[in-house]
Design an enzyme around this catalytic site. Structure first.
Site, PDB file in Angstrom:
ATOM      1  N   MET A 129       9.136   1.118  -6.716  1.00  9.01           N
ATOM      2  CA  MET A 129       7.682   1.118  -6.863  1.00  9.01           C
ATOM      3  C   MET A 129       7.243   2.139  -7.905  1.00  9.01           C
ATOM      4  O   MET A 129       6.297   1.901  -8.659  1.00  9.01           O
ATOM      5  CB  MET A 129       6.992   1.381  -5.521  1.00  9.01           C
ATOM      6  N   GLU A 130       7.941   3.257  -7.994  1.00  9.81           N
ATOM      7  CA  GLU A 130       7.634   4.259  -9.011  1.00  9.81           C
ATOM      8  C   GLU A 130       7.913   3.709 -10.407  1.00  9.81           C
ATOM      9  O   GLU A 130       7.114   3.912 -11.336  1.00  9.81           O
ATOM     10  CB  GLU A 130       8.430   5.541  -8.757  1.00  9.81           C
TER      11      GLU A 130
ATOM     12  N   CYS B 284       3.808   3.754   0.373  1.00  9.19           N
ATOM     13  CA  CYS B 284       4.969   4.355  -0.311  1.00  9.19           C
ATOM     14  C   CYS B 284       5.189   5.787   0.179  1.00  9.19           C
ATOM     15  O   CYS B 284       4.228   6.514   0.435  1.00  9.19           O
ATOM     16  CB  CYS B 284       4.747   4.389  -1.816  1.00  9.19           C
ATOM     17  N   HIS B 285       6.447   6.166   0.265  1.00  7.63           N
ATOM     18  CA  HIS B 285       6.800   7.533   0.619  1.00  7.63           C
ATOM     19  C   HIS B 285       6.587   8.457  -0.578  1.00  7.63           C
ATOM     20  O   HIS B 285       6.758   8.049  -1.728  1.00  7.63           O
ATOM     21  CB  HIS B 285       8.266   7.616   1.046  1.00  7.63           C
TER      22      HIS B 285
ATOM     23  N   ASP C  96      -5.538   0.055 -23.411  1.00  2.00           N
ATOM     24  CA  ASP C  96      -6.691   0.942 -23.605  1.00  2.00           C
ATOM     25  C   ASP C  96      -6.726   1.526 -25.010  1.00  2.00           C
ATOM     26  O   ASP C  96      -7.785   1.583 -25.643  1.00  2.00           O
ATOM     27  CB  ASP C  96      -6.668   2.065 -22.566  1.00  2.00           C
TER      28      ASP C  96
END
Length: 161
Positions: free
Chosen positions: A119-120, A84-85, A134
């Site tokens: 992707m972010e 990824c950039h 969690d």
């Protein structure tokens, strides 16, 4: 160079089949937005702990903590996904809602740049879901993280949604 790909069409492999970062140097900067969603199915023992639309644990507010984790994850995506950039994000918003037996997490990311932010958005939604897990695992490990998917993206070669 542009968006070079090998014969198989994979842009992250060069002609010799080796991994490569896609060269976006010749692309124009545009406003790019992506929305991703993750869902966390909660068992009754956890649902009973909610007061209103959030759950407060010894670690703090589940949703507020997950929102911060999702934003932090979106900003760190290139550290987690190797090709990824690195992008300067204009905005990242994580919205979390309790809908019946599910926590629905939507991560919206925006940048002005040469490559998209899907992707972010996916990373932000995923890490927010992991944070919900969690924060709630003391009550039960019977949670299921599911349906992490891209809802929409715009501003690039192919808009979705």
């Amino acid at each position: 160079m542009g968006n070079d790909s090998n014969a198989s069409g994979f842009t992250h492999l060069d002609a010799g089949g080796q991994p490569q970062m896609v060269d976006v140097g010749a692309k124009a900067e545009t406003l790019r937005t992506a929305v991703a969603e993750s869902r966390v199915h909660l068992p009754p023992v956890i649902l009973q702990q909610f007061t209103g639309q959030d759950l407060i644990t010894k670690k703090g507010s589940v949703f507020q903590t997950a929102i911060i984790a999702g934003i932090m994850a979106a900003k760190k995506t290139p550290e987690l996904i190797p090709l990824c950039h690195t992008l300067l994000l204009d905005n990242c918003k994580v919205d979390i809602q309790l809908q019946e037996e599910e926590v629905v997490i939507r991560c919206t990311v925006r940048t002005t740049g040469k490559t998209g932010v899907e992707m972010e958005a996916l990373t932000g939604a995923s890490v927010a879901a992991l944070t919900v897990y969690d924060m709630c695992k003391a009550f039960s490990h019977e949670m299921v993280i599911r349906q992490t998917k891209l809802i929409s993206k715009s501003g690039g070669k192919h808009d979705i949604g």
